[in-house]
Design a protein around this motif. Structure first.
Motif, PDB file in Angstrom:
ATOM      1  N   ALA A   1      13.551  70.372  44.370  1.00  0.00           N
ATOM      2  CA  ALA A   1      13.192  71.794  44.383  1.00  0.00           C
ATOM      3  C   ALA A   1      12.987  72.321  45.798  1.00  0.00           C
ATOM      4  N   ARG A   2      13.027  71.410  46.787  1.00  0.00           N
ATOM      5  CA  ARG A   2      12.811  71.698  48.216  1.00  0.00           C
ATOM      6  C   ARG A   2      11.334  71.791  48.588  1.00  0.00           C
ATOM      7  N   ASN A   3      10.443  71.359  47.693  1.00  0.00           N
ATOM      8  CA  ASN A   3       9.056  71.161  48.111  1.00  0.00           C
ATOM      9  C   ASN A   3       9.019  70.081  49.188  1.00  0.00           C
ATOM     10  N   VAL A   4       8.081  70.205  50.120  1.00  0.00           N
ATOM     11  CA  VAL A   4       7.954  69.231  51.199  1.00  0.00           C
ATOM     12  C   VAL A   4       6.522  68.693  51.223  1.00  0.00           C
ATOM     13  N   ILE A   5       6.379  67.383  51.344  1.00  0.00           N
ATOM     14  CA  ILE A   5       5.077  66.733  51.513  1.00  0.00           C
ATOM     15  C   ILE A   5       5.100  65.980  52.833  1.00  0.00           C
ATOM     16  N   ILE A   6       4.123  66.252  53.694  1.00  0.00           N
ATOM     17  CA  ILE A   6       3.998  65.571  54.976  1.00  0.00           C
ATOM     18  C   ILE A   6       2.636  64.884  55.017  1.00  0.00           C
ATOM     19  N   LYS A   7       2.620  63.618  55.415  1.00  0.00           N
ATOM     20  CA  LYS A   7       1.370  62.868  55.445  1.00  0.00           C
ATOM     21  C   LYS A   7       1.003  62.498  56.882  1.00  0.00           C
ATOM     22  N   LYS A   8      -0.285  62.632  57.183  1.00  0.00           N
ATOM     23  CA  LYS A   8      -0.811  62.255  58.496  1.00  0.00           C
ATOM     24  C   LYS A   8      -2.007  61.328  58.295  1.00  0.00           C
ATOM     25  N   PRO A   9      -2.048  60.197  59.019  1.00  0.00           N
ATOM     26  CA  PRO A   9      -3.180  59.276  58.882  1.00  0.00           C
ATOM     27  C   PRO A   9      -4.485  59.911  59.348  1.00  0.00           C
ATOM     28  N   ALA A  10      -5.587  59.292  59.002  1.00  0.00           N
ATOM     29  CA  ALA A  10      -6.901  59.767  59.424  1.00  0.00           C
ATOM     30  C   ALA A  10      -7.021  59.717  60.939  1.00  0.00           C
ATOM     31  N   CYS A  11      -7.822  60.636  61.478  1.00  0.00           N
ATOM     32  CA  CYS A  11      -8.103  60.662  62.912  1.00  0.00           C
ATOM     33  C   CYS A  11      -9.613  60.607  63.121  1.00  0.00           C
ATOM     34  N   GLY A  12     -10.032  59.949  64.159  1.00  0.00           N
ATOM     35  CA  GLY A  12     -11.461  59.842  64.433  1.00  0.00           C
ATOM     36  C   GLY A  12     -12.068  58.680  63.671  1.00  0.00           C
ATOM     37  N   LYS A  13     -13.304  58.847  63.241  1.00  0.00           N
ATOM     38  CA  LYS A  13     -14.048  57.766  62.605  1.00  0.00           C
ATOM     39  C   LYS A  13     -13.982  57.844  61.081  1.00  0.00           C
ATOM     40  N   THR A  14     -12.861  58.289  60.548  1.00  0.00           N
ATOM     41  CA  THR A  14     -12.786  58.513  59.099  1.00  0.00           C
ATOM     42  C   THR A  14     -11.667  57.708  58.453  1.00  0.00           C
ATOM     43  N   ALA A  15     -11.220  56.651  59.108  1.00  0.00           N
ATOM     44  CA  ALA A  15     -10.046  55.932  58.618  1.00  0.00           C
ATOM     45  C   ALA A  15     -10.224  55.379  57.212  1.00  0.00           C
ATOM     46  N   SER A  16     -11.456  55.090  56.816  1.00  0.00           N
ATOM     47  CA  SER A  16     -11.679  54.494  55.506  1.00  0.00           C
ATOM     48  C   SER A  16     -11.949  55.525  54.419  1.00  0.00           C
TER      49      SER A  16
ATOM     50  N   ILE B   1      -4.474  63.121  55.674  1.00  0.00           N
ATOM     51  CA  ILE B   1      -4.041  64.445  55.217  1.00  0.00           C
ATOM     52  C   ILE B   1      -2.729  64.324  54.450  1.00  0.00           C
ATOM     53  N   GLU B   2      -2.688  64.964  53.286  1.00  0.00           N
ATOM     54  CA  GLU B   2      -1.442  65.141  52.536  1.00  0.00           C
ATOM     55  C   GLU B   2      -1.166  66.641  52.489  1.00  0.00           C
ATOM     56  N   ALA B   3      -0.237  67.080  53.342  1.00  0.00           N
ATOM     57  CA  ALA B   3       0.100  68.507  53.435  1.00  0.00           C
ATOM     58  C   ALA B   3       1.238  68.806  52.461  1.00  0.00           C
ATOM     59  N   VAL B   4       0.979  69.665  51.485  1.00  0.00           N
ATOM     60  CA  VAL B   4       1.945  69.961  50.424  1.00  0.00           C
ATOM     61  C   VAL B   4       2.414  71.407  50.574  1.00  0.00           C
ATOM     62  N   PHE B   5       3.725  71.570  50.781  1.00  0.00           N
ATOM     63  CA  PHE B   5       4.346  72.886  50.968  1.00  0.00           C
ATOM     64  C   PHE B   5       5.246  73.154  49.761  1.00  0.00           C
ATOM     65  N   THR B   6       4.906  74.137  48.954  1.00  0.00           N
ATOM     66  CA  THR B   6       5.653  74.391  47.720  1.00  0.00           C
ATOM     67  C   THR B   6       6.547  75.623  47.855  1.00  0.00           C
ATOM     68  N   VAL B   7       7.561  75.697  47.005  1.00  0.00           N
ATOM     69  CA  VAL B   7       8.513  76.805  47.018  1.00  0.00           C
ATOM     70  C   VAL B   7       8.233  77.760  45.859  1.00  0.00           C
ATOM     71  N   ASP B   8       8.713  78.969  46.011  1.00  0.00           N
ATOM     72  CA  ASP B   8       8.823  79.958  44.919  1.00  0.00           C
ATOM     73  C   ASP B   8       7.540  80.189  44.134  1.00  0.00           C
ATOM     74  N   GLU B   9       6.406  80.269  44.831  1.00  0.00           N
ATOM     75  CA  GLU B   9       5.145  80.597  44.160  1.00  0.00           C
ATOM     76  C   GLU B   9       5.158  82.027  43.650  1.00  0.00           C
ATOM     77  N   GLU B  10       5.747  82.927  44.434  1.00  0.00           N
ATOM     78  CA  GLU B  10       5.665  84.348  44.128  1.00  0.00           C
ATOM     79  C   GLU B  10       6.467  84.756  42.896  1.00  0.00           C
ATOM     80  N   VAL B  11       7.332  83.878  42.423  1.00  0.00           N
ATOM     81  CA  VAL B  11       8.200  84.226  41.289  1.00  0.00           C
ATOM     82  C   VAL B  11       7.967  83.289  40.113  1.00  0.00           C
ATOM     83  N   GLY B  12       6.750  82.770  39.981  1.00  0.00           N
ATOM     84  CA  GLY B  12       6.449  81.962  38.813  1.00  0.00           C
ATOM     85  C   GLY B  12       5.910  80.578  39.110  1.00  0.00           C
TER      86      GLY B  12
END
Length: 482
Positions: A50-65, A134-145
């Motif tokens: 559907a062309r949704n995109v998910i980008i993941k970034k590891p923890a930064c700082g003292k929060t790795a667990s 972080i799990e960054a989730v970018f979705t498509v076509d929200e405005e049309v349903g």
């Protein structure tokens, strides 16, 4: 830590994505842009069919667990232009700054939901922030349903907490949304040519508004009121319906409706009865609908096609008895509408009259109950002797209020620290992608927020620069605490 926030990145990314065409149904280029961003920065990513995109970034700082947090927003924007020639398929937006606001020249700005993309990209690209995975989730076509959220595969998402960035009012933390569906009732009947006196009856000047967010403020519907006038008059002064028209969008509270009727008896008596009813109704609603007008046109002699008495009786019975407006208020959030429905479409064709409803509820069981009521009412009304059908479509899930939300507690506490006041913790009586995601990931803890963006979906759309900065501060604080 906050002194290190790079606000420039937010607005640089906002400008970059504004240069990428991203109208609904045309998400190819913005999806490709996000994939390239992930590649350039060495992030793990996934793009689906559907062309949704998910980008993941590891923890930064003292929060790795610590547990992952999902950030989510939609790529597409509503494309409207005025006074300029603009091709949204190939051209980017022309941005300008007016005082504290970012605007676009002659087009919508796409702050809904471009600011979510800018926030997420600035965070992913940022150094020195302390945050969990972080799990960054970018979705498509929200405005049309909400098509992207509906198609999203969540099997590789680990987050049990979601911060949705699709709210346009600073200080409001959304914690629930309505689920909904569309319902269509159609009455069918035969038409015969009649020669005689015809009248037009109309109701106009109502406040109207959005059938979700404004149903509690502006509950009166012109089609429902006109149905009431005609049904009560029909009892003593029978007539035949030629047509009934009122609204063409089920998510808009109808502010004007009109019917043409054929007089079976004395036209003057019928006209007088309707006029008396109009005066009473206008007086009854004077304080709530001061601009409402009920008009009875002058009798007109002509020949035209009309529906028979059984059809007229069935339609008017349904219009008079149907449920409409607010049905239930929330027991969790004072003053919030929990369940409602709106008859936003009433149109006539050669075979009959079609009535379209938008049905909304924070409770799936009550949404189903309202649909059941409409189906039963239509069947009962049709016993007068005409055909009928009942159909539902566009069902989308609710996001119910979560009593034990750790995310809500953290965001309320950090809001006080950032803004020096209490946030408004509210639900919205409309659909959000949060409902789709809550259904896909049981137990998901969700809060939606965002900076001030005014007049979305219009060429007057503008986003507050200072609010965008403040709310990015707020997001960074929340992620640090999580």
């Amino acid at each position: 830590m906050l002194e290190a926030i790079d606000y420039k990145k937010i607005f640089t990314y906002f400008e970059e994505i504004s240069n990428v065409p991203r109208g609904s149904y045309h998400n190819e280029k913005i999806s490709e842009y996000l994939v390239q961003f992930a590649k350039d920065h060495g992030f793990s990513y996934r793009v689906d069919d559907a062309r949704n995109v998910i980008i993941k970034k590891p923890a930064c700082g003292k929060t790795a667990s610590r547990d992952a947090v999902m950030l989510q927003g939609h790529m597409d924007m509503v494309c409207v232009s005025e006074g300029v020639s603009h091709d949204f398929l190939t051209e980017g937006l022309s941005l300008r700054v007016e005082g504290d606001h970012i605007c676009a020249d002659g087009t919508t700005l796409g702050g809904d939901d471009g600011i979510a993309l800018a926030y997420m990209l600035a965070l992913l690209d940022g150094d020195g922030y302390t945050h969990p995975p972080i799990e960054a989730v970018f979705t498509v076509d929200e405005e049309v349903g909400m098509n992207g959220a509906a198609a999203l595969d969540v099997s590789d998402l680990e987050a049990k907490r979601l911060i949705n960035i699709d709210n346009e009012e600073e200080g409001q933390l959304l914690v629930s949304c309505a689920g909904g569906a569309r319902a269509q009732v159609e009455f069918t009947g035969s038409r015969e040519k009649r020669k005689g006196t015809f009248l037009e009856v109309s109701v106009s000047g109502l406040a109207g508004g959005h059938s979700g967010t404004e149903i509690g403020k502006h509950p009166f519907n012109a089609s429902i009121l006109l149905g009431r006038i005609l049904a009560e008059t029909f009892e003593t002064h029978p007539f035949l319906l030629r047509s009934f028209q009122g609204g063409d969008k089920d998510n808009v509270i109808t502010n004007a409706a009109a019917a043409h009727i054929y007089c079976e008896g004395q036209a003057e008596e019928l006209s007088g009865c309707l006029s008396e009813f109009a005066v009473r109704l206008t007086e009854e609603l004077r304080s709530q609908e001061p601009d409402m007008t009920v008009e009875v046109g002058k009798p007109e002699t002509k020949e035209d096609f009309c529906f028979d008495r059984a059809f007229t009786d069935a339609v008017l019975t349904f219009m008079d008895l149907t449920i409409s407006g607010v049905q239930v208020y929330s027991g969790d959030i004072p003053g919030m509408v929990e369940s409602s429905l709106n008859m936003g479409v009433a149109k006539t064709d050669e075979s009959g009259i079609v009535l379209g409803f938008a049905v909304r509820s924070q409770k799936k069981s009550y949404k189903e109950h309202m649909l059941f009521q409409l189906r039963r009412l239509a069947a009962c009304a049709a016993k007068a002797g005409c055909g009928h059908s009942f159909q539902t479509s566009g069902d989308y899930p609710e996001w119910d209020y979560k009593q034990d939300s750790h995310l809500r507690e953290v965001m309320v506490r950090e809001f006080r620290e950032c803004f020096g006041k209490e946030p408004r913790v509210e639900g919205i009586h409309a659909g959000l992608e949060c409902g789709m995601l809550a259904e896909k990931i049981p137990g998901l803890d969700i809060v939606s927020f965002g900076p001030d963006i005014q007049d979305i979906h219009t060429v007057r759309e503008r986003m507050s620069i200072s609010s965008a900065k403040r709310n990015f501060d707020f997001l960074i604080r929340v992620l640090e605490k999580l």
